[in-house]
Write an enzyme that holds these catalytic residues in place. Structure first.
Site, PDB file in Angstrom:
ATOM      1  N   HIS A  25      -6.306   9.766  -2.005  1.00 12.29           N
ATOM      2  CA  HIS A  25      -5.826   9.891  -0.908  1.00 12.29           C
ATOM      3  C   HIS A  25      -6.599  10.406   0.256  1.00 12.29           C
ATOM      4  O   HIS A  25      -7.186  10.119   0.963  1.00 12.29           O
ATOM      5  CB  HIS A  25      -4.718  10.187  -1.424  1.00 12.29           C
ATOM      6  CG  HIS A  25      -4.044  10.726   0.401  1.00 12.29           C
ATOM      7  ND1 HIS A  25      -2.299   9.997   0.450  1.00 12.29           N
ATOM      8  CD2 HIS A  25      -4.161   9.526   1.704  1.00 12.29           C
ATOM      9  CE1 HIS A  25      -2.009   9.181   1.487  1.00 12.29           C
ATOM     10  NE2 HIS A  25      -3.052   8.548   2.060  1.00 12.29           N
ATOM     11  N   TYR A  78       3.959  10.029  -0.353  1.00 11.11           N
ATOM     12  CA  TYR A  78       4.847   8.877   0.903  1.00 11.11           C
ATOM     13  C   TYR A  78       6.193   9.077   0.199  1.00 11.11           C
ATOM     14  O   TYR A  78       7.850   8.892   1.228  1.00 11.11           O
ATOM     15  CB  TYR A  78       4.465   7.650   1.208  1.00 11.11           C
ATOM     16  CG  TYR A  78       2.987   7.005   1.547  1.00 11.11           C
ATOM     17  CD1 TYR A  78       2.018   7.864   1.972  1.00 11.11           C
ATOM     18  CD2 TYR A  78       2.710   5.707   1.340  1.00 11.11           C
ATOM     19  CE1 TYR A  78       1.186   7.878   2.426  1.00 11.11           C
ATOM     20  CE2 TYR A  78       1.529   5.284   2.521  1.00 11.11           C
ATOM     21  CZ  TYR A  78       0.673   6.133   2.913  1.00 11.11           C
ATOM     22  OH  TYR A  78      -0.414   5.794   3.249  1.00 11.11           O
ATOM     23  N   ASP A 136       1.219  -1.598  -0.268  1.00  9.44           N
ATOM     24  CA  ASP A 136      -0.470  -0.330  -0.115  1.00  9.44           C
ATOM     25  C   ASP A 136       1.141   0.958   0.198  1.00  9.44           C
ATOM     26  O   ASP A 136       1.787   1.207   1.086  1.00  9.44           O
ATOM     27  CB  ASP A 136      -0.641  -0.488   1.410  1.00  9.44           C
ATOM     28  CG  ASP A 136      -2.223   1.070   1.265  1.00  9.44           C
ATOM     29  OD1 ASP A 136      -3.292   1.161   0.202  1.00  9.44           O
ATOM     30  OD2 ASP A 136      -1.397   2.370   1.892  1.00  9.44           O
ATOM     31  N   LYS A 155      -2.059   5.791  -4.044  1.00  9.37           N
ATOM     32  CA  LYS A 155      -3.591   7.269  -4.165  1.00  9.37           C
ATOM     33  C   LYS A 155      -2.996   8.743  -4.535  1.00  9.37           C
ATOM     34  O   LYS A 155      -2.143   8.909  -4.149  1.00  9.37           O
ATOM     35  CB  LYS A 155      -2.995   7.265  -2.399  1.00  9.37           C
ATOM     36  CG  LYS A 155      -3.326   5.764  -1.660  1.00  9.37           C
ATOM     37  CD  LYS A 155      -3.884   6.326  -0.377  1.00  9.37           C
ATOM     38  CE  LYS A 155      -3.585   4.425   0.419  1.00  9.37           C
ATOM     39  NZ  LYS A 155      -1.525   4.491   0.315  1.00  9.37           N
TER      40      LYS A 155
END
Length: 320
Positions: free
Chosen positions: A110, A48, A43, A77
């Protein structure tokens, strides 16, 4: 163990590996080692900042014959600053290029927040704030319907097998379902015993939307971020009640918290750098909690949400 996603019918593993806060310098090795242990769902997210490195780990595992691409379930996302129809598909392609993939198994919005566009050449990932140090959040007038229509195009083109949503409330889900040609396959939410959200989960189940839980250990994920509430509330992994259940089953507190979710068909995406905990987290499904234990763990609910940008102090919000 897996859950069948609608409408594609693709199987999504119930246990995956979350890439939030995995450092760039160790991410490739972390992903590679997780695949060696047996993880198949990863994921990720644009926010990130480690998609290239995660992709490096995937490519190395495939090259070494550990897995084939079709054995893996890769999630990423779309970030808030790319909600406009001018940017959704181009940023989908960017994430795919960063991962080195032809398609995502699951591509999520997201947050249901449209923010001012930030050119990736200027700063990527942009994070929540317009400036690097001024704490300003700027928003754009882009409805979710516009973003979702482009997400549907991503499926039609072949960039994603499934699309879904993250951090959406029930009212937004009901509204989305009114106009969606392709309904969301997955809802990803903060879910732990301090924040159980039973009505939201029931709505998702009623509408055929699979649920993935993040921050399954509650405040643990937010301690290193200096979250003021996380520093004050009791740690679930150290709670006497959780440890007593763990001892009764011969399991760790982490395994109990994960099983509390997966036993109710809610997917989990914990992470760890420890080979032992990697294996423990993955292999937590070989026991069942009693209905009474599940109810008592759920009874810890106090509606405590840690991942809420609106609660962060000292921020400035600018609406277009």
């Amino acid at each position: 163990m897996s859950v069948a996603l609608k409408p594609s019918g693709q199987q999504m593993p119930l246990v995956g590996f979350g890439l939030w806060k995995v450092p760039q310098e160790t991410c490739a090795d972390t992903v590679y080692n997780a695949i060696k242990v047996g993880y198949r769902l990863f994921d990720g997210a644009q926010d990130y900042g480690n998609e290239k490195e995660a992709g490096d780990g995937v490519r190395r595992a495939i090259a070494d014959g550990l897995v084939k691409r079709e054995d893996l379930f890769i999630t990423s996302k779309l970030w808030n600053t790319f909600h406009s129809k001018k940017h959704v598909l181009e940023m989908t392609k960017k994430s795919l290029a960063d991962w080195g993939l032809d398609y995502f198994d699951l591509w999520l919005i997201h947050f249901p927040i449209a923010q001012k566009y930030v050119d990736p050449a200027v700063r990527y990932p942009p994070n929540f704030f317009s400036g690097t140090d001024n704490g300003t959040m700027e928003f754009e007038d882009v409805p979710i319907a516009e973003t979702w229509a482009e997400m549907e195009k991503a499926v039609e083109i072949g960039y994603a097998k499934n699309i879904g949503i993250s951090n959406f409330c029930g009212a937004l889900i009901i509204d989305l379902l009114r106009y969606a040609k392709i309904p969301p396959a997955v809802l990803q939410i903060e879910h732990h015993p301090y924040l159980t959200q039973p009505q939201l989960i029931a709505l998702a189940e009623q509408r055929g939307i699979a649920v993935t839980a993040y921050s399954s250990f509650g405040p643990q994920s937010f301690l290193e971020l200096g979250h003021p509430v996380a520093q004050k509330v009791g740690l679930l992994l150290e709670a006497d009640f959780i440890t007593s259940i763990a001892n009764a089953h011969g399991k760790t507190p982490a395994q109990v918290l994960l099983r509390w979710a997966t036993q109710r068909s809610i997917a989990v995406i914990p992470k760890s750098n420890s080979p032992q905990r990697l294996a423990e987290n993955l292999n937590h499904v070989d026991f069942d909690l009693t209905p009474d234990e599940i109810d008592k763990i759920s009874g810890l609910n106090i509606g405590l949400r840690f991942n809420d940008p609106a609660d962060w102090p000292g921020k400035i919000y600018i609406f277009a």
